[in-house]
Structure formats: C-alpha cells, structure tokens
Design an enzyme around this catalytic site. Structure first.
Site, short mmCIF file in Angstrom:
data_model
loop_
_atom_site.label_atom_id
_atom_site.label_comp_id
_atom_site.label_asym_id
_atom_site.label_seq_id
_atom_site.Cartn_x
_atom_site.Cartn_y
_atom_site.Cartn_z
N HIS A 113 -14.83 5.83 -20.13
CA HIS A 113 -13.73 6.64 -19.60
C HIS A 113 -13.89 8.07 -20.09
CE1 HIS A 113 -12.47 4.17 -23.02
NE2 HIS A 113 -11.85 5.26 -23.46
N LYS B 275 -19.99 -2.84 -32.77
CA LYS B 275 -18.71 -3.04 -32.07
C LYS B 275 -18.49 -4.53 -31.76
CE LYS B 275 -16.67 1.04 -31.25
NZ LYS B 275 -15.24 1.33 -31.41
N THR C 205 -15.79 -2.23 -26.50
CA THR C 205 -16.54 -1.45 -25.51
C THR C 205 -17.40 -2.30 -24.60
OG1 THR C 205 -18.40 0.10 -25.32
CG2 THR C 205 -18.19 -1.05 -27.41
N SER D 143 -19.12 7.12 -32.17
CA SER D 143 -19.03 6.57 -30.81
C SER D 143 -20.20 6.93 -29.91
CB SER D 143 -17.73 7.06 -30.16
OG SER D 143 -17.83 8.44 -29.86
N GLU E 30 -20.26 -1.59 -23.95
CA GLU E 30 -21.61 -1.60 -24.54
C GLU E 30 -21.93 -2.96 -25.16
OE1 GLU E 30 -24.29 0.88 -24.89
OE2 GLU E 30 -23.20 1.38 -23.08
N TYR F 34 -24.89 0.62 -32.04
CA TYR F 34 -23.47 0.84 -31.72
C TYR F 34 -22.87 -0.42 -31.08
CZ TYR F 34 -19.39 2.50 -29.06
OH TYR F 34 -18.13 2.64 -28.51
P1 NAP Z 1 -14.60 10.19 -29.85
O1 NAP Z 1 -14.07 11.30 -28.97
O2 NAP Z 1 -16.02 10.25 -30.30
O3 NAP Z 1 -13.64 10.11 -31.13
C1 NAP Z 1 -14.00 9.36 -32.26
C2 NAP Z 1 -12.99 9.61 -33.34
O4 NAP Z 1 -13.34 8.84 -34.49
C3 NAP Z 1 -12.89 11.08 -33.82
O5 NAP Z 1 -11.55 11.38 -34.05
C4 NAP Z 1 -13.66 11.04 -35.13
O6 NAP Z 1 -13.27 12.05 -36.04
C5 NAP Z 1 -13.25 9.67 -35.66
N1 NAP Z 1 -14.12 9.16 -36.71
C6 NAP Z 1 -15.47 9.06 -36.69
N2 NAP Z 1 -15.91 8.53 -37.85
C7 NAP Z 1 -14.81 8.29 -38.62
C8 NAP Z 1 -14.62 7.75 -39.90
N3 NAP Z 1 -15.64 7.35 -40.68
N4 NAP Z 1 -13.36 7.62 -40.37
C9 NAP Z 1 -12.30 8.03 -39.63
N5 NAP Z 1 -12.43 8.58 -38.40
C10 NAP Z 1 -13.67 8.70 -37.90
O7 NAP Z 1 -14.39 8.78 -29.14
P2 NAP Z 1 -13.46 8.38 -27.90
O8 NAP Z 1 -14.24 8.57 -26.64
O9 NAP Z 1 -12.13 8.99 -28.05
O10 NAP Z 1 -13.37 6.80 -28.11
C11 NAP Z 1 -12.35 6.22 -28.90
C12 NAP Z 1 -12.79 4.83 -29.34
O11 NAP Z 1 -13.03 4.02 -28.20
C13 NAP Z 1 -14.08 4.80 -30.14
O12 NAP Z 1 -13.94 3.76 -31.08
C14 NAP Z 1 -15.14 4.45 -29.13
O13 NAP Z 1 -16.23 3.81 -29.76
C15 NAP Z 1 -14.36 3.51 -28.23
N6 NAP Z 1 -14.76 3.46 -26.83
C16 NAP Z 1 -14.88 4.60 -26.11
C17 NAP Z 1 -15.18 4.51 -24.76
C18 NAP Z 1 -15.28 5.75 -23.89
O14 NAP Z 1 -15.84 5.66 -22.81
N7 NAP Z 1 -14.72 6.87 -24.32
C19 NAP Z 1 -15.36 3.26 -24.15
C20 NAP Z 1 -15.22 2.12 -24.93
C21 NAP Z 1 -14.89 2.22 -26.27
P3 NAP Z 1 -13.96 13.51 -36.06
O15 NAP Z 1 -13.19 14.33 -35.06
O16 NAP Z 1 -13.78 13.95 -37.46
O17 NAP Z 1 -15.38 13.32 -35.65
O1 F7E Z 2 -24.48 7.74 -21.49
C1 F7E Z 2 -27.56 8.11 -19.56
C2 F7E Z 2 -27.58 7.29 -20.83
O2 F7E Z 2 -23.89 8.85 -23.65
C3 F7E Z 2 -24.26 7.17 -20.23
C4 F7E Z 2 -19.50 6.00 -25.20
O3 F7E Z 2 -18.19 6.46 -24.99
O4 F7E Z 2 -19.41 4.69 -23.20
C5 F7E Z 2 -20.15 5.70 -23.86
O5 F7E Z 2 -21.49 5.28 -24.09
C6 F7E Z 2 -25.59 6.89 -19.56
C7 F7E Z 2 -26.60 6.18 -20.46
O6 F7E Z 2 -22.36 7.09 -22.64
C8 F7E Z 2 -28.41 11.50 -20.49
O7 F7E Z 2 -28.91 6.85 -21.10
C9 F7E Z 2 -28.98 10.10 -18.96
O8 F7E Z 2 -27.25 5.20 -19.72
O9 F7E Z 2 -22.48 9.28 -21.59
P1 F7E Z 2 -23.28 8.34 -22.39
P2 F7E Z 2 -22.66 5.57 -23.05
O10 F7E Z 2 -23.93 5.44 -23.77
O11 F7E Z 2 -22.47 4.75 -21.82
C10 F7E Z 2 -19.34 3.43 -23.90
C11 F7E Z 2 -18.48 2.49 -23.07
C12 F7E Z 2 -18.91 3.58 -25.31
O12 F7E Z 2 -18.27 2.69 -25.87
C13 F7E Z 2 -19.46 4.74 -26.07
O13 F7E Z 2 -18.65 5.02 -27.20
O14 F7E Z 2 -26.17 8.14 -19.20
N1 F7E Z 2 -28.04 9.49 -19.73
N2 F7E Z 2 -29.23 11.32 -19.42
C14 F7E Z 2 -27.66 10.33 -20.69
N3 F7E Z 2 -26.75 10.22 -21.66
C15 F7E Z 2 -26.56 11.28 -22.47
N4 F7E Z 2 -25.62 11.21 -23.44
N5 F7E Z 2 -27.28 12.44 -22.34
C16 F7E Z 2 -28.22 12.60 -21.37
O15 F7E Z 2 -28.86 13.64 -21.26
#
Ligand code: NAP
Ligand code: F7E
Length: 344
Positions: free
Chosen positions: A180, A154, A126, A85, A128, A150
C-alpha cells in the site's frame, strides 16, 4: 472515556495515516518514536497532526524500554507498525532485520503478557510472507514461502502473534497487508521512486530513472484505506488474521506508464532483459533504464491478494483505485519538486 492507543512506527507512512484515523475517532494517541539524530515527524506534520500526538521514546530492540513504555502509557490497543520495512535492505542487514522485525514483535507480546493481557494488539504482517507464491490469488489459507530475510522475519512475527493469541488468550491480530502506497511513501520503494523521478525529469532536474525488475507485479492499494482495515481488525470481538488487498495486480512497468501519463508524458518500452528501455514517446530519449544494482538475490515475482474475508467479516473495502493512487502520487511529487518543498 476516550481509548488510548500506542502506535509504533508512527513516523512512517502507515503510522501517519493510522494516527490521523485514530485521532478522528477520539483516541488519545501515543506515538512510539525511536531516537535518531534528526527529528522525523514530517509525515505527521503533512497531515497536520504532529501536535496532537504524545510521543514516547521507543525501540523494538530494547526490552526494558518496551516494558516501561507499555507500563507508563497503559494503552487499550497497541498497533505495531515499526519495522525495518525495506526488503532490499534486509538482504544487506539480515540479522538486524530479524532482531527488529522478528524478535522485536516477541518483545512487545512479552510486554503485553507481563503487564496487561487485556491490551489489544495489531501486528503489521505482509504479503511478502507468500514470497514464491504457492497459489494465486493468495488468501489467509495459502501456504507461506518467504523470499527475503524481511519476509522470513515477518513470518516468525506472524506466527508468534498467533501463538500468543492461542497460548495466553491475548487479543492479537495479524493483518497480512499487500503493498500500500501514498504520497507519504518512502522514496526507496519503487512506486515513490518512480513518481519522484518522473516529476524531476518533467521539471528538468533529472534525465532518467534507473530501475530493477520491471516485470515484477504487485497488488498496490492506498495506505489510507488500509489503516481503516487495521482498526477494524482490532475492534472485532475475537482476534484473527486478515488479508487486506485490492484483488488487482499490475507490473512495475505499468506503474511507470500510468505515472508518466499523469504528468503528461508518454513512455514506450522496447527491448528485453537488461536492454529493455523506456523512451520518451516524443523525443525517443531514454527515460527508464534497467540497472541490475536494483535486482534482488531472490525476487517475489507476483502478488495478488484475495480480500474476501476482510470484506465479509470486517465490512472493509478499498476506496481508492489503482489509477487514482498513481495519479495522486505523481501529481503530489510534481508539486513538491516544482515548489522546492521535498521533505521526505
Ligand atoms: P515505514 O514507512 O518504513 O515505517 C517504518 C517505521 O518503523 C518508521 O516509523 C521507523 O522509524 C520505525 N522503526 C524502524 N525500526 C525501528 C525500531 N528498531 N524501533 C522502533 N521503530 C522502528 O513502513 P510503512 O510502509 O509505514 O509500514 C508499516 C508496517 O507495515 C511495517 O511494519 C511494514 O513492514 C509493514 N507493511 C508495510 C506494507 C506496505 O506496503 N507499506 C505492507 C505490508 C506490511 P524511523 O522513522 O525512525 O525510521
Ligand atoms: O518493490 C521491484 C522490486 O521495494 C516492489 C514494502 O512495503 O511491500 C513493500 O515491499 C517491486 C519488487 O516493495 C525497483 O524488485 C524494480 O519486485 O517497492 P518495493 P516490496 O519489496 O514489494 C511489502 C508488502 C512490504 O511488506 C514491504 O515492507 O518492485 N523493483 N525496480 C524495484 N524496487 C525498488 N525498491 N527499487 C527499484 O528500483
């Protein structure tokens, strides 16, 4: 009889909150856990639910394993939250990310097609997928333009979810969720990286935090609110796709200032580009430094979601404000650092 849910990605942030919600609704929850060298149920333990979940060994890369797990657990609902993710990692591991986040979803859909078309399916899509946004705010009809491996993986998974719904009449919904966060967020994501670093600085354990693009803007909500929306999607008579978002957007820099304020610090920014720096308002000491190592080859500059469809059709709305979220994350990290009990 209680419903049975299979939750993939149960060890992650959303897996923990969703399991808590499903258990509170009387579900029997099967948690799909991939094999790793160390046990990784700290988030579930933090919510006090690690003992209430039946775990099954599961990996999105292994079709035979997915088939066996679905056959053995016989779920009414599958929530596919598992993914690689982290967007930054997807540039370094694009093929792996495509296999897990893209084809992995097709594997689960194939298992449903083969074993039980009655199983309801939720796919974690997502914001993204909007990437280089084609309209603002983004709604379910905004064209997609992913900007990372990514986002592209997705998007493939999103369209496969739509296709299996249309081709095989599977109750498959895609939740297009904007960022979130929560105190359970992984420390590589910018929000948690900031709250943890500021907590360490405040406790005298660190001097500065190095960040990438401070101008990036995101629509940040609380993960606990978003899992409620996932569940509501799956309960609808007809499967569909929905955006979950707050309808507000804030920059990384704003997040830093608010998190600092929650810990009694004031940070003032000056300078431009790589020279931009956030200084301690009292001592003038640099606390936030820009480091190009955290820039991405292609960036998503701004995300802002329109949750109108989910609000009207699902009766969903977020409860936690941006300010509450940031304060909660900052204070929780301060307590963890002060008490020396940081487990993830
Ligand atoms: P996360 O904390 O990174 O959790 C990802 C989970 O996927 C972990 O339990 C991880 O297991 C498991 N995983 C990774 N590779 C795997 C594989 N090959 N087979 C089985 N399990 C695997 O992500 P999250 O923030 O909870 O997000 C949940 C989902 O929503 C993800 O699909 C993410 O892409 C999507 N999403 C997240 C956000 C956000 O803002 N959080 C927004 C939009 C969509 P391990 O613990 O072993 O690593
Ligand atoms: O970055 C900027 C970075 O890694 C947010 C995942 O849950 O949400 C997440 O993806 C922003 C980006 O999240 C740093 O460049 C600046 O613009 O927290 P992030 P993300 O890339 O938005 C979406 C909805 C998902 O689906 C994904 O799974 O912050 N940024 N400085 C940085 N980001 C990181 N990580 N680290 C920095 O130092």
């Amino acid at each position: 009889m209680s419903k049975r849910a299979l939750v993939t990605g149960i060890t992650g942030q959303d897996g923990a909150y969703l399991s808590q919600l499903l258990l509170s609704k009387g579900y029997e929850v099967y948690g799909a856990v991939r094999r790793t060298s160390s046990i990784n149920t700290a988030r579930l333990a933090d919510l006090g639910i690690d003992k209430d979940i039946k775990t099954v060994e599961f990996d999105l890369l292994e079709m035979s394993n997915i088939l066996r797990v679905v056959e053995q657990t016989k779920p009414d609902e599958i929530y596919n939250l598992a993914a690689q993710s982290f967007v930054a990692t997807s540039f370094e591991q694009p093929i792996y990310t495509g296999s897990v986040d893209g084809l992995g979803v097709t594997r689960v859909l194939e298992a449903i097609r083969t074993l039980g078309k009655g199983i309801r399916f939720y796919q974690a899509s997502t914001s993204e997928m909007f990437g280089k946004v084609q309209a603002t705010p983004q709604s379910e009809t905004t064209p997609f333009y992913p900007r990372s491996p990514y986002g592209a993986a997705k998007l493939y998974a999103h369209w496969m979810t739509v296709n299996y719904r249309e081709a095989y009449d599977i109750h498959a919904s895609s939740g297009i969720l904007f960022n979130h966060e929560s105190p359970l967020r992984g420390t590589e994501f910018v929000t948690r990286k900031i709250t943890l670093a500021l907590a360490r600085i405040q406790c005298g354990e660190a001097r500065e935090v190095r960040l990438g693009n401070l101008a990036a803007k995101r629509d940040w909500g609380f993960a606990g609110d978003y899992v409620e929306g996932m569940w509501r999607m799956v309960q609808q008579p007809k499967a569909d796709d929905y955006i979950l978002a707050t309808g507000e957007t804030h920059s990384v820099e704003e997040f830093v200032c608010l998190a600092a304020a929650a810990l009694g610090m004031e940070i003032t920014f000056e300078g431009d580009g790589l020279q931009r720096v956030g200084r301690d308002g009292k001592t003038g000491r640099p606390i936030v430094v820009v480091d190009p190592a955290f820039f991405r080859p292609t960036e998503v500059d701004l995300l802002l979601g329109n949750p109108h469809k989910a609000t009207t059709a699902l009766g969903w709305q977020r409860k936690v404000s941006f300010q509450q979220l940031v304060e909660d994350m900052a204070r929780k990290d301060f307590d963890r650092v002060r008490d020396g009990c940081l487990r993830y």
